[in-house]
Design an enzyme around this catalytic site. Structure first.
Site, PDB file in Angstrom:
ATOM      1  N   ASP A   1      -2.977 -49.253 -13.967  1.00  0.00           N
ATOM      2  CA  ASP A   1      -2.757 -50.029 -15.184  1.00  0.00           C
ATOM      3  C   ASP A   1      -1.647 -49.315 -15.957  1.00  0.00           C
ATOM      4  OD1 ASP A   1      -2.786 -51.055 -17.754  1.00  0.00           O
ATOM      5  OD2 ASP A   1      -4.969 -51.234 -17.851  1.00  0.00           O
TER       6      ASP A   1
ATOM      7  N   THR B   1       2.711 -61.954 -18.101  1.00  0.00           N
ATOM      8  CA  THR B   1       3.629 -63.077 -17.878  1.00  0.00           C
ATOM      9  C   THR B   1       3.097 -64.407 -18.424  1.00  0.00           C
ATOM     10  OG1 THR B   1       2.713 -63.323 -15.659  1.00  0.00           O
ATOM     11  CG2 THR B   1       4.762 -62.063 -15.871  1.00  0.00           C
TER      12      THR B   1
ATOM     13  N   TYR C   1       6.349 -63.308 -26.293  1.00  0.00           N
ATOM     14  CA  TYR C   1       6.655 -62.805 -24.946  1.00  0.00           C
ATOM     15  C   TYR C   1       8.078 -62.226 -24.920  1.00  0.00           C
ATOM     16  CZ  TYR C   1       7.995 -63.072 -19.984  1.00  0.00           C
ATOM     17  OH  TYR C   1       8.469 -62.783 -18.724  1.00  0.00           O
TER      18      TYR C   1
HETATM   19  N1  LIG Z   1       8.067 -65.775 -13.482  1.00  0.00           N
HETATM   20  C1  LIG Z   1       9.240 -65.974 -14.082  1.00  0.00           C
HETATM   21  O1  LIG Z   1       9.732 -67.103 -14.200  1.00  0.00           O
HETATM   22  C2  LIG Z   1      10.018 -64.804 -14.614  1.00  0.00           C
HETATM   23  C3  LIG Z   1      11.300 -65.036 -15.149  1.00  0.00           C
HETATM   24  C4  LIG Z   1      12.036 -63.933 -15.615  1.00  0.00           C
HETATM   25  C5  LIG Z   1      11.503 -62.662 -15.550  1.00  0.00           C
HETATM   26  N2  LIG Z   1      10.245 -62.479 -15.053  1.00  0.00           N
HETATM   27  C6  LIG Z   1       9.726 -61.110 -14.983  1.00  0.00           C
HETATM   28  O2  LIG Z   1       9.566 -60.792 -13.614  1.00  0.00           O
HETATM   29  C7  LIG Z   1       8.538 -59.807 -13.461  1.00  0.00           C
HETATM   30  C8  LIG Z   1       7.556 -60.233 -12.384  1.00  0.00           C
HETATM   31  O3  LIG Z   1       6.950 -61.433 -12.782  1.00  0.00           O
HETATM   32  P1  LIG Z   1       6.094 -62.358 -11.799  1.00  0.00           P
HETATM   33  O4  LIG Z   1       6.606 -63.727 -11.972  1.00  0.00           O
HETATM   34  O5  LIG Z   1       5.988 -61.727 -10.453  1.00  0.00           O
HETATM   35  O6  LIG Z   1       4.691 -62.280 -12.562  1.00  0.00           O
HETATM   36  P2  LIG Z   1       3.195 -62.197 -12.004  1.00  0.00           P
HETATM   37  O7  LIG Z   1       3.063 -62.944 -10.731  1.00  0.00           O
HETATM   38  O8  LIG Z   1       2.340 -62.591 -13.170  1.00  0.00           O
HETATM   39  O9  LIG Z   1       3.025 -60.651 -11.698  1.00  0.00           O
HETATM   40  C9  LIG Z   1       2.832 -59.695 -12.696  1.00  0.00           C
HETATM   41  C10 LIG Z   1       1.842 -58.697 -12.154  1.00  0.00           C
HETATM   42  O10 LIG Z   1       1.657 -57.673 -13.153  1.00  0.00           O
HETATM   43  C11 LIG Z   1       0.287 -57.347 -13.143  1.00  0.00           C
HETATM   44  N3  LIG Z   1      -0.107 -56.703 -14.397  1.00  0.00           N
HETATM   45  C12 LIG Z   1      -0.394 -57.285 -15.592  1.00  0.00           C
HETATM   46  N4  LIG Z   1      -0.748 -56.358 -16.478  1.00  0.00           N
HETATM   47  C13 LIG Z   1      -0.679 -55.165 -15.844  1.00  0.00           C
HETATM   48  C14 LIG Z   1      -0.948 -53.824 -16.238  1.00  0.00           C
HETATM   49  N5  LIG Z   1      -1.363 -53.523 -17.478  1.00  0.00           N
HETATM   50  N6  LIG Z   1      -0.782 -52.843 -15.314  1.00  0.00           N
HETATM   51  C15 LIG Z   1      -0.388 -53.127 -14.064  1.00  0.00           C
HETATM   52  N7  LIG Z   1      -0.151 -54.373 -13.623  1.00  0.00           N
HETATM   53  C16 LIG Z   1      -0.284 -55.373 -14.514  1.00  0.00           C
HETATM   54  C17 LIG Z   1      -0.430 -58.654 -12.921  1.00  0.00           C
HETATM   55  O11 LIG Z   1      -1.737 -58.410 -12.475  1.00  0.00           O
HETATM   56  P3  LIG Z   1      -2.911 -59.497 -12.811  1.00  0.00           P
HETATM   57  O12 LIG Z   1      -2.494 -60.754 -12.133  1.00  0.00           O
HETATM   58  O13 LIG Z   1      -4.116 -58.844 -12.242  1.00  0.00           O
HETATM   59  O14 LIG Z   1      -2.909 -59.616 -14.310  1.00  0.00           O
HETATM   60  C18 LIG Z   1       0.457 -59.297 -11.869  1.00  0.00           C
HETATM   61  O15 LIG Z   1       0.052 -58.941 -10.565  1.00  0.00           O
HETATM   62  C19 LIG Z   1       7.953 -59.637 -14.863  1.00  0.00           C
HETATM   63  O16 LIG Z   1       8.565 -58.522 -15.486  1.00  0.00           O
HETATM   64  C20 LIG Z   1       8.367 -60.898 -15.595  1.00  0.00           C
HETATM   65  O17 LIG Z   1       8.445 -60.695 -16.987  1.00  0.00           O
HETATM   66  C21 LIG Z   1       9.496 -63.519 -14.575  1.00  0.00           C
END
Ligand SMILES: NC(=O)c1ccc[n+]([C@@H]2O[C@H](COP(=O)([O-])OP(=O)(O)OC[C@H]3O[C@@H](n4cnc5c(N)ncnc54)[C@H](OP(=O)(O)O)[C@@H]3O)[C@@H](O)[C@H]2O)c1
Length: 285
Positions: A32, A58, A128
């Site tokens: 975490d 996210t 966010y």
């Molecule tokens: N998705 C988009 O459209 C988008 C666009 C631009 C940038 N981003 C960025 O890209 C990155 C990856 O996003 P993604 O789309 O892959 O999101 P995601 O699928 O929601 O993955 C985020 C992961 O972080 C984990 N997490 C949450 N809180 C945590 C903590 N305290 N310690 C450790 N792990 C934690 C979540 O675990 P749980 O599921 O168990 O909570 C999840 O596995 C992020 O930085 C996001 O801001 C995303």
């Protein structure tokens, strides 16, 4: 790598494996990132050559009512990792978002809106976006070797995303209503993940923009998803006002890099084709 259970995390692990790196992927249950001593211990145990942070809060709408929790992960969690990596003298690549901008486009000399570049001023309009901007600042303050890669509209086989939602809806309905007044760069995690490793490999530090080339509205993206997937579903026009959500979305969030050491990603349409092939099991990302 943190956030190994997430959508981007999956493709970063695959890209690392393919590039022959020895990867340690830690899902939230294993690390975490809001726990600073756990972060220190993980870095001492793994002794990585580099750290990639794919962990984040996210839930964009949920962040409006859980401001502190979103900040704890996206700002202080990122900072914990960045400071621990700096103390261990290893670089960190952290992922940020187009939501750090207000969505009001700057225009070029011909009066057309131009993509945001790294030097453009930020002004988040959502909790966010605020939390992501605070995370960027903590990461970049921790070490000049660290990298913040901003991306937008991510989609990949490892998680919930717009393309998957549209394909599901197309199986249930004859038409979908999708907004025309939000424009951005759809980015396939199958392109973004190896590019993140490329930044590390080439030692590209600081702030970079890395998103699928070109831009499109959500409505145009939906139409292209159905066209490429050969799905029969009508895409009707809607406005953000009609589809109001708790957190405001940037109307314009196209990203481009002004740096000559950043290799642009392929066009978003190619990313979509890669995603559809990966979904169908034709290729592995
Ligand atoms: N998705 C988009 O459209 C988008 C666009 C631009 C940038 N981003 C960025 O890209 C990155 C990856 O996003 P993604 O789309 O892959 O999101 P995601 O699928 O929601 O993955 C985020 C992961 O972080 C984990 N997490 C949450 N809180 C945590 C903590 N305290 N310690 C450790 N792990 C934690 C979540 O675990 P749980 O599921 O168990 O909570 C999840 O596995 C992020 O930085 C996001 O801001 C995303």
């Amino acid at each position: 790598m943190t956030g190994a259970g997430g959508m981007l995390g999956l493709d970063v692990l695959r890209a690392g494996e393919r590039a022959g790196h020895e990867f340690v992927g830690l899902a939230r249950a294993e690390l975490d990132i809001t726990d600073s001593s756990a972060v220190e211990q993980a870095i001492a145990r793994v002794r990585p050559d580099a750290v990639l942070n794919c962990a984040a809060w996210t839930d964009v709408d949920g962040a409006e009512t859980h401001v502190e929790q979103a900040h704890a992960v996206n700002a202080d969690g990122a900072g914990n990792l960045a400071r621990a990596a700096a103390r261990a003298a290893v670089p960190l690549v952290h992922v940020s978002s187009d939501y750090v901008f207000d969505g009001e486009a700057f225009v070029d000399r011909s009066g057309a809106p131009r993509p945001y570049v790294e030097s453009d001023p930020t002004r988040p309009r959502s909790a966010y976006g605020e939390s992501k901007l605070a995370g960027e600042r903590q990461v970049l303050a921790a070490s000049p070797s660290h990298t913040v890669a901003r991306s937008s509209w991510l989609f990949g086989v490892g998680g919930h995303n717009f393309a998957a939602t549209m394909l599901k809806l197309a199986g249930e309905r004859e038409a979908v209503q999708v907004v025309t007044d939000q424009v951005g760069c759809p980015t396939w995690t199958g392109h973004f993940a190896p590019a993140l490793l490329g930044l590390l490999g080439r030692g590209v530090g600081g702030l970079v923009h890395l998103a699928g080339a070109g831009h499109v509205s959500w409505n145009g993206f939906a139409a292209e998803i159905f066209r490429q997937a050969e799905v029969n579903c009508r895409v009707e026009e809607a406005t953000s006002e009609q589809m109001a959500r708790p957190a405001p979305r940037p109307a314009w969030s196209a990203l481009e890099s002004e740096r000559d050491d950043v290799i642009p990603l392929p066009p978003w349409q190619d990313g979509l084709a890669g995603y559809l092939a990966a979904r169908a099991g034709v290729v592995r990302t």
